[in-house]
Design an enzyme around this catalytic site. Structure first.
Site, PDB file in Angstrom:
ATOM      1  N   HIS A  53     -12.252  10.615  12.517  1.00  6.90           N
ATOM      2  CA  HIS A  53     -11.691  10.242  11.685  1.00  6.90           C
ATOM      3  C   HIS A  53     -12.441  10.569  10.267  1.00  6.90           C
ATOM      4  O   HIS A  53     -12.782  11.391  10.403  1.00  6.90           O
ATOM      5  CB  HIS A  53     -10.642   8.764  11.276  1.00  6.90           C
ATOM      6  CG  HIS A  53     -10.794   7.996  12.446  1.00  6.90           C
ATOM      7  ND1 HIS A  53     -11.536   7.832  13.146  1.00  6.90           N
ATOM      8  CD2 HIS A  53      -9.287   7.613  12.705  1.00  6.90           C
ATOM      9  CE1 HIS A  53     -10.519   6.949  14.685  1.00  6.90           C
ATOM     10  NE2 HIS A  53      -9.428   7.475  14.192  1.00  6.90           N
ATOM     11  N   MET A  62      -0.960   5.408   5.194  1.00  9.78           N
ATOM     12  CA  MET A  62      -0.093   5.080   5.598  1.00  9.78           C
ATOM     13  C   MET A  62       1.566   4.394   5.251  1.00  9.78           C
ATOM     14  O   MET A  62       2.232   4.508   5.990  1.00  9.78           O
ATOM     15  CB  MET A  62      -1.118   4.154   6.638  1.00  9.78           C
ATOM     16  CG  MET A  62      -1.925   4.831   7.860  1.00  9.78           C
ATOM     17  SD  MET A  62      -0.507   5.958   8.543  1.00  9.78           S
ATOM     18  CE  MET A  62       0.655   4.718   9.358  1.00  9.78           C
ATOM     19  N   LYS A 114     -12.101   7.770   5.591  1.00  7.11           N
ATOM     20  CA  LYS A 114     -12.195   5.950   6.558  1.00  7.11           C
ATOM     21  C   LYS A 114     -13.156   5.299   5.974  1.00  7.11           C
ATOM     22  O   LYS A 114     -14.073   5.996   5.925  1.00  7.11           O
ATOM     23  CB  LYS A 114     -11.246   6.607   8.043  1.00  7.11           C
ATOM     24  CG  LYS A 114     -11.390   5.195   8.863  1.00  7.11           C
ATOM     25  CD  LYS A 114     -11.079   6.237  10.506  1.00  7.11           C
ATOM     26  CE  LYS A 114     -10.638   4.433  10.729  1.00  7.11           C
ATOM     27  NZ  LYS A 114      -9.606   3.626  10.495  1.00  7.11           N
ATOM     28  N   GLY A 117      -1.267  -3.329  10.026  1.00  4.50           N
ATOM     29  CA  GLY A 117      -2.028  -2.100  11.161  1.00  4.50           C
ATOM     30  C   GLY A 117      -3.352  -1.663  10.217  1.00  4.50           C
ATOM     31  O   GLY A 117      -4.129  -0.897  10.666  1.00  4.50           O
ATOM     32  N   GLY A 174       0.711  -1.556   0.066  1.00  4.47           N
ATOM     33  CA  GLY A 174       0.032  -0.005   0.281  1.00  4.47           C
ATOM     34  C   GLY A 174       0.554   1.310  -0.370  1.00  4.47           C
ATOM     35  O   GLY A 174       0.263   2.269   0.860  1.00  4.47           O
ATOM     36  N   GLY A 209     -11.002   0.488  14.109  1.00  6.33           N
ATOM     37  CA  GLY A 209     -10.630  -0.859  14.740  1.00  6.33           C
ATOM     38  C   GLY A 209      -9.943  -0.367  16.272  1.00  6.33           C
ATOM     39  O   GLY A 209     -10.063  -1.124  17.213  1.00  6.33           O
TER      40      GLY A 209
END
Length: 266
Positions: free
Chosen positions: A150, A17, A154, A94, A12, A160
């Site tokens: 967020h 991220m 998202k 993550g 990714g 999570g």
């Protein structure tokens, strides 16, 4: 003689991220990005070329990274976990939003290589979770509400991390076993409820607030992340730690000395 740098793969790499992890690695001494992949064409990130994710199997075999760091989506993360298991590469993920069957797939990979799954890599969140468990246990009968905020892109809701905090509360409060997501109309609070509220707005990195109320008093516990760099740094800490571990299933709490995070951390 200097030690060899930690060699990491990043999936990714074109995402929020993934980019943060690569940039954090570029700034950290003793870490080198050997492999970076993305499912769509992506320009180099911090000087690291980004390859097609379809080529990951071959890249893991040829580059032999010490660990792979993943922040993608549930389907992709499961596929990458299988690739890591085949290549003998430890996995830090993550990614959130997994179905139970996908968690089982990740656990299957952990029977071959070390797998560390965490919903949040901020040390402050680990401290928040410990504080929430202690407070919820110390305040029996108090109402509990959780609000998380967020950025507007998202996908999973609640986050999570929010789910992990809810698990923590339910572990120490047997009287709370029903998660109510928002309220509308005639909706007085019922016994056993934990209120859950997910907000999506702007470019908010991540906020989690737990409210405990009863006996004419309130207690609020809050964590706010200033930017995504805190998660990237934590993921690199996890990667460095996991590279030296035996196969098995780990959480971010295992990385922190004396950490108490749940090992499934979802």
């Amino acid at each position: 003689m200097s030690e060899e740098p930690l060699s990491i793969a990043v999936t990714g790499a074109g995402g929020r991220m993934g980019r943060e992890v690569i940039e954090a690695a570029a700034d950290r001494e003793g870490v080198a990005v050997a492999v970076a992949v993305n499912r769509t064409a992506t320009d180099p990130v911090a000087g690291v070329a980004v390859d097609d994710a379809d080529d990951l199997d071959g890249l893991l075999a040829s580059e032999e990274p010490d660990v792979l760091v993943d922040f993608t989506g549930p389907d992709s993360a499961v596929a990458y976990a299988e690739a890591c298991a085949d290549a003998g590469v430890p996995l830090v993920t993550g990614t959130t939003g997994f179905a139970e069957s996908q968690i089982n797939d990740l656990r299957a990979a952990s029977e071959t290589v070390p797998v560390l799954k965490a919903s949040n890599f901020a040390r402050g969140v680990a401290a928040l979770r410990r504080a929430v468990r202690e407070a919820a246990a110390a305040l029996p009968g108090y109402d509990v509400e959780l609000t998380e905020t967020h950025h507007n892109a998202k996908r999973d809701a609640p986050s999570g991390t929010a789910k992990s905090i809810l698990d923590d509360v339910e572990d120490v409060r047997d009287d709370l076993d029903e998660r109510v997501h928002g309220r509308e109309g005639d909706a007085p609070r019922e016994a056993g409820e934990i209120g859950v509220h997910a907000r999506r707005a702007g470019d908010v990195t991540g906020e989690h607030e737990v409210l405990l109320a009863g006996n004419r008093e309130t207690l609020e516990l809050t964590h706010r992340a200033g930017d995504r760099g805190v998660f990237a740094e934590g993921a690199l800490d996890a990667a460095a730690w996991l590279a030296g571990q035996d196969l098995g299933w780990y959480g971010f709490g295992d990385v922190l000395d004396g950490g108490e995070a749940r090992d499934d951390d979802e």
